[in-house]
Design a protein around this motif. Structure first.
Motif, short mmCIF file in Angstrom:
data_model
loop_
_atom_site.label_atom_id
_atom_site.label_comp_id
_atom_site.label_asym_id
_atom_site.label_seq_id
_atom_site.Cartn_x
_atom_site.Cartn_y
_atom_site.Cartn_z
N UNK A 16 0.85 -1.19 0.00
CA UNK A 16 0.00 0.00 0.00
C UNK A 16 0.89 1.25 0.00
N UNK A 17 0.53 2.19 -0.86
CA UNK A 17 1.28 3.43 -1.00
C UNK A 17 0.36 4.58 -0.57
N UNK A 18 0.92 5.55 0.15
CA UNK A 18 0.16 6.72 0.58
C UNK A 18 0.75 7.97 -0.06
N UNK A 19 -0.12 8.78 -0.62
CA UNK A 19 0.32 10.05 -1.21
C UNK A 19 0.04 11.19 -0.24
N UNK A 20 0.97 12.13 -0.19
CA UNK A 20 0.82 13.33 0.62
C UNK A 20 0.97 14.55 -0.28
N UNK A 45 -4.02 10.49 0.16
CA UNK A 45 -4.66 9.50 -0.70
C UNK A 45 -3.89 8.19 -0.53
N UNK A 46 -4.53 7.08 -0.84
CA UNK A 46 -3.87 5.78 -0.74
C UNK A 46 -4.14 4.95 -1.98
N UNK A 47 -3.26 3.98 -2.17
CA UNK A 47 -3.47 3.00 -3.24
C UNK A 47 -4.09 1.76 -2.64
N UNK A 48 -4.67 0.94 -3.51
CA UNK A 48 -5.09 -0.38 -3.07
C UNK A 48 -3.82 -1.22 -2.88
N UNK A 49 -3.90 -2.35 -2.18
CA UNK A 49 -2.69 -3.16 -1.97
C UNK A 49 -2.03 -3.64 -3.26
N UNK A 88 -0.95 10.49 -7.31
CA UNK A 88 -0.65 9.10 -6.95
C UNK A 88 -1.06 8.17 -8.09
N UNK A 89 -2.23 8.41 -8.69
CA UNK A 89 -2.66 7.57 -9.79
C UNK A 89 -1.69 7.65 -10.96
N UNK A 90 -1.20 8.85 -11.27
CA UNK A 90 -0.21 9.00 -12.34
C UNK A 90 1.07 8.24 -12.00
N UNK A 91 1.48 8.32 -10.76
CA UNK A 91 2.70 7.62 -10.32
C UNK A 91 2.51 6.11 -10.44
N UNK A 92 1.35 5.61 -10.01
CA UNK A 92 1.05 4.18 -10.11
C UNK A 92 1.03 3.73 -11.57
N UNK A 93 0.37 4.53 -12.42
CA UNK A 93 0.27 4.19 -13.85
C UNK A 93 1.64 4.15 -14.49
N UNK A 94 2.50 5.09 -14.13
CA UNK A 94 3.86 5.14 -14.68
C UNK A 94 4.65 3.88 -14.30
#
Length: 138
Positions: free
Chosen positions: A2-6, A16-20, A128-134
């Protein structure tokens, strides 16, 4: 993991958080910046609830992609939060995330006053979504 964005601001911090599975980012809350920086109870509770293994902190770059004084301040605050929590951190480009968050909220019928407490957490979920997608593209 799980990743948390600040989305670290001078007054508020959007969370914000990501799903696991690290596929989807979701807005969580907005906390007072002083609480987050001091490691106050509300921030500790969010960390306990979500148990992130990594913090993704928004880095405010200029439109030219360069770092200015604000980015330098954010780097220092993020390092202090990471040290205090024991959670490693990385940075993500947050250019235009707040503007995009405001646009999205306006489309949903929010006015400036009613969106004030929501923009930061929406912006955090956007970068965070952009970071996850990348990461999945690599």
């Amino acid at each position: 993991m799980r990743v948390m964005a600040l989305d670290i601001g001078e007054v508020r911090v959007g969370v914000a958080v990501s799903d696991p599975g690290e596929r989807v980012a979701s807005p969580v809350c907005v906390l007072p910046a002083a609480e987050v920086q001091a490691g106050g109870k509300p921030f500790k509770r969010v960390l306990e609830d979500w148990e992130p293994e990594l913090l993704v902190c928004g880095l405010p770059l200029t439109l030219a992609g360069e770092e200015g004084p604000q980015a330098e301040r954010i780097r220092g605050v993020a390092a202090a939060i990471s040290e205090r929590t024991g959670i490693p951190h990385v940075f993500a480009d947050e250019r235009l995330s707040s503007a995009e968050a405001k646009r999205s909220l306006r489309e949903k019928g929010y006015d400036e006053k009613s969106m004030r407490g929501k923009v930061d957490m929406i912006a955090a979920s956007l970068f965070l979504q952009s970071w996850l997608d990348e990461r999945t593209r690599r």
